[in-house]
Design an enzyme around this catalytic site. Structure first.
Site, PDB file in Angstrom:
ATOM      1  N   SER A  24       0.823  -1.212   0.000  1.00 35.10           N
ATOM      2  CA  SER A  24       0.000   0.000   0.000  1.00 35.10           C
ATOM      3  C   SER A  24       0.858   1.262   0.000  1.00 35.10           C
ATOM      4  O   SER A  24       1.949   1.285   0.583  1.00 35.10           O
ATOM      5  CB  SER A  24      -0.884  -0.009   1.248  1.00 35.10           C
ATOM      6  OG  SER A  24      -1.438   1.273   1.480  1.00 35.10           O
ATOM      7  N   TYR A  67      -2.345   5.475  -4.221  1.00 38.78           N
ATOM      8  CA  TYR A  67      -3.423   6.437  -3.984  1.00 38.78           C
ATOM      9  C   TYR A  67      -3.059   7.688  -4.752  1.00 38.78           C
ATOM     10  O   TYR A  67      -1.912   8.159  -4.671  1.00 38.78           O
ATOM     11  CB  TYR A  67      -3.530   6.780  -2.496  1.00 38.78           C
ATOM     12  CG  TYR A  67      -4.323   5.799  -1.684  1.00 38.78           C
ATOM     13  CD1 TYR A  67      -5.611   5.422  -2.066  1.00 38.78           C
ATOM     14  CD2 TYR A  67      -3.811   5.255  -0.509  1.00 38.78           C
ATOM     15  CE1 TYR A  67      -6.359   4.526  -1.311  1.00 38.78           C
ATOM     16  CE2 TYR A  67      -4.553   4.367   0.254  1.00 38.78           C
ATOM     17  CZ  TYR A  67      -5.830   4.012  -0.152  1.00 38.78           C
ATOM     18  OH  TYR A  67      -6.561   3.132   0.596  1.00 38.78           O
ATOM     19  N   THR A  72      -5.996   2.706  -6.763  1.00 40.61           N
ATOM     20  CA  THR A  72      -7.246   2.595  -6.007  1.00 40.61           C
ATOM     21  C   THR A  72      -8.144   3.782  -6.309  1.00 40.61           C
ATOM     22  O   THR A  72      -7.728   4.935  -6.171  1.00 40.61           O
ATOM     23  CB  THR A  72      -6.942   2.495  -4.497  1.00 40.61           C
ATOM     24  OG1 THR A  72      -6.184   1.307  -4.296  1.00 40.61           O
ATOM     25  CG2 THR A  72      -8.221   2.433  -3.674  1.00 40.61           C
ATOM     26  N   LYS A 109      -8.536  -0.652  -9.012  1.00 38.14           N
ATOM     27  CA  LYS A 109      -9.200  -1.273  -7.867  1.00 38.14           C
ATOM     28  C   LYS A 109     -10.274  -0.357  -7.295  1.00 38.14           C
ATOM     29  O   LYS A 109     -10.036   0.848  -7.126  1.00 38.14           O
ATOM     30  CB  LYS A 109      -8.148  -1.567  -6.795  1.00 38.14           C
ATOM     31  CG  LYS A 109      -8.695  -2.031  -5.451  1.00 38.14           C
ATOM     32  CD  LYS A 109      -7.550  -2.486  -4.556  1.00 38.14           C
ATOM     33  CE  LYS A 109      -8.004  -2.962  -3.202  1.00 38.14           C
ATOM     34  NZ  LYS A 109      -8.365  -1.885  -2.291  1.00 38.14           N
ATOM     35  N   HIS A 163     -13.653  -1.626  -1.007  1.00 38.01           N
ATOM     36  CA  HIS A 163     -12.620  -1.298  -0.018  1.00 38.01           C
ATOM     37  C   HIS A 163     -12.886  -2.054   1.300  1.00 38.01           C
ATOM     38  O   HIS A 163     -12.672  -1.527   2.391  1.00 38.01           O
ATOM     39  CB  HIS A 163     -12.600   0.217   0.235  1.00 38.01           C
ATOM     40  CG  HIS A 163     -11.228   0.781   0.474  1.00 38.01           C
ATOM     41  ND1 HIS A 163     -10.480   1.388  -0.488  1.00 38.01           N
ATOM     42  CD2 HIS A 163     -10.455   0.811   1.593  1.00 38.01           C
ATOM     43  CE1 HIS A 163      -9.327   1.785   0.013  1.00 38.01           C
ATOM     44  NE2 HIS A 163      -9.278   1.426   1.285  1.00 38.01           N
ATOM     45  N   ARG A 182     -15.201  -0.323   3.820  1.00 32.82           N
ATOM     46  CA  ARG A 182     -14.620   0.773   4.616  1.00 32.82           C
ATOM     47  C   ARG A 182     -14.926   2.146   4.037  1.00 32.82           C
ATOM     48  O   ARG A 182     -14.558   3.156   4.607  1.00 32.82           O
ATOM     49  CB  ARG A 182     -13.097   0.588   4.709  1.00 32.82           C
ATOM     50  CG  ARG A 182     -12.716  -0.671   5.432  1.00 32.82           C
ATOM     51  CD  ARG A 182     -11.281  -1.058   5.177  1.00 32.82           C
ATOM     52  NE  ARG A 182     -10.297  -0.316   5.922  1.00 32.82           N
ATOM     53  CZ  ARG A 182      -9.974  -0.567   7.194  1.00 32.82           C
ATOM     54  NH1 ARG A 182     -10.579  -1.529   7.837  1.00 32.82           N
ATOM     55  NH2 ARG A 182      -9.037   0.133   7.794  1.00 32.82           N
TER      56      ARG A 182
END
Ligand SMILES: Cc1cc2nc3c(=O)[nH]c(=O)nc-3n(C[C@H](O)[C@H](O)[C@H](O)COP(=O)(O)O)c2cc1C
Length: 393
Positions: A112, A135, A161, A257, A281, A284
């Protein structure tokens, strides 16, 4: 209550219970929670349970194979490790340990953007290609910096993402005042005192905060400046042109994603990507959204002939993996399943979770009368119990 002996850790649920004992409350809660009412978080798991498998008998069940490919990479089973933030807070050096377990098992690991161990650190200690999750931040020079570093570290795919342009809220994180590293308040100190193994691990490592960011992003030099930066950096203006730019800049395999809607899946497929991950997610972000397994068939129907479709959300067993494959997923990602193993037993715990999933998947596939994962389709499911493009369960 005494801890489980390791031989009694039979399923992912056992690992969850063991992780809850070992990991400080704020980080256990960070993993085991969803946004707002947690309805989508719960539905991700519950909707898998509604789907029933067809038991078949008197068919040859010898010589079985779970091996397949995800985005062209050979995988021991259709499972990869999902990107999760703060993994190094579930267990000291968590990202390195999980990446090692994944490498030994023959499945991909995704790091991540919000990891504790940095891209360079994981590359140095794992010595095998991994995937990097991006991100998209407002500061595009920092996005370029992350992509450059992922390329230099030999990452074999970039996973962008899409479902976190703005942050959903998890009540538990607010109530626990979650930070990495934890603030040493009286409440936290009392809780940490009950987690000696975790504390010993943390005292033995220097990796305590977001090391992809601190010292790399403009103006982020310490914990104080990091909090403010993170809160305002996720880009609410992210759009399909941003994706086209990232694709050009990266130039390698690209995975998108966080797609849950067939219309968005068509836009994603039109970008010419290598795979799309059907995902909410892990429950979330948008509370009240469809469970991932319910969203999967409509997306497979819309673009499954153009691009690989993967899914994540609620995968806790090999039976779940088989159901996802039966509904058209080429692969699945696991988030909490591996986090529980990591929190419970470090690298050995992640390896154990992967063994558990593989065995469950293998036996389930056989009892459904199939010998090769490539032959698994909706015929292994009981009609009327599974979602289709125009019906949810
Ligand atoms: C603790 C935690 C942290 C996460 N952090 C990230 C992240 O940094 N980037 C991301 O793309 N997804 C993140 N996710 C979502 C996962 O990649 C994945 O979509 C989700 O965990 C799948 O659901 P599951 O946990 O039920 O398997 C996170 C999930 C969890 C549980």
């Amino acid at each position: 209550m005494s801890a489980h002996p390791d031989s009694a850790l039979c399923c992912v649920e056992d690992m969850r219970v063991a992780a809850r004992r070992r990991v400080p409350r704020m980080f256990y809660d960070y993993a085991d929670s969803g946004s707002w009412t947690e309805s989508t978080y719960r539905a991700n798991e519950a909707d898998f349970q509604k789907i029933k498998l067809r038991q078949r008998v008197a068919v040859d069940m010898t010589n079985r194979s779970l091996r397949t490919t995800m985005a062209g990479e050979s995988v021991a089973m259709p499972v990869a490790i999902a990107p999760t933030g703060l993994t190094g807070m579930q267990h000291a050096d968590g990202e390195i340990l999980a990446a090692r377990a994944a490498k030994a098992f023959g499945i991909p690991f995704t790091l991540s953007t919000m990891s504790i161990c940095s891209i360079e650190d994981v590359a140095e200690h794992v010595k095998a290609p991994f995937w990097f999750q991006l991100y998209v931040m407002r500061d595009r020079s920092f996005v370029e910096n992350l992509i450059d570093r992922a390329r230099a570290a030999g990452c074999s795919a970039l996973m962008v993402t899409l479902d976190l342009q703005i942050l959903g809220q998890r009540h538990k994180d607010v109530r626990n005042a979650m930070t990495a590293p934890p603030k040493l308040t009286l409440r936290n100190l009392l809780n940490l005192a009950t987690k000696p193994a975790w504390c010993a691990g943390m005292l033995g490592t220097k990796r305590h905060t977001f090391r992809n960011i601190v010292g790399h992003a403009k103006g982020v030099t310490d914990l104080g400046s990091l909090g403010a930066w993170t809160a305002e950096q996720f880009d609410p203006q992210l759009n399909w042109e941003s994706i086209a730019w990232i694709k050009r800049y990266w130039g390698g395999k690209l995975i998108l994603k966080g797609v849950l809607d067939a219309e968005d899946a068509r836009m994603a497929a039109a970008c010419g990507v290598d795979a799309i991950v059907v995902s909410n997610h892990g429950g979330r972000q948008l509370d009240g959204a469809l469970s991932s397994i319910n969203a999967l068939p409509a997306i497979v129907d819309a673009v499954g002939d153009q691009v690989e479709i993967w899914m994540d959300g609620g995968v806790r067993s090999g039976q779940d993996v088989l159901k996802a494959v039966a509904l058209g997923a080429r692969g699945t990602l696991i988030g909490r399943a591996f986090l529980y193993g990591l929190g419970a037993r470090g690298e050995a715990g992640v390896s154990r979770v992967l063994e558990i999933l593989k065995k469950e998947l293998d036996v389930t596939m056989a009892l459904c009368g199939k010998r090769d994962i490539h032959d698994v389709d909706a015929s292994v499911l009981v009609p009327g119990t599974y979602p289709t493009a125009d019906r949810i369960v």
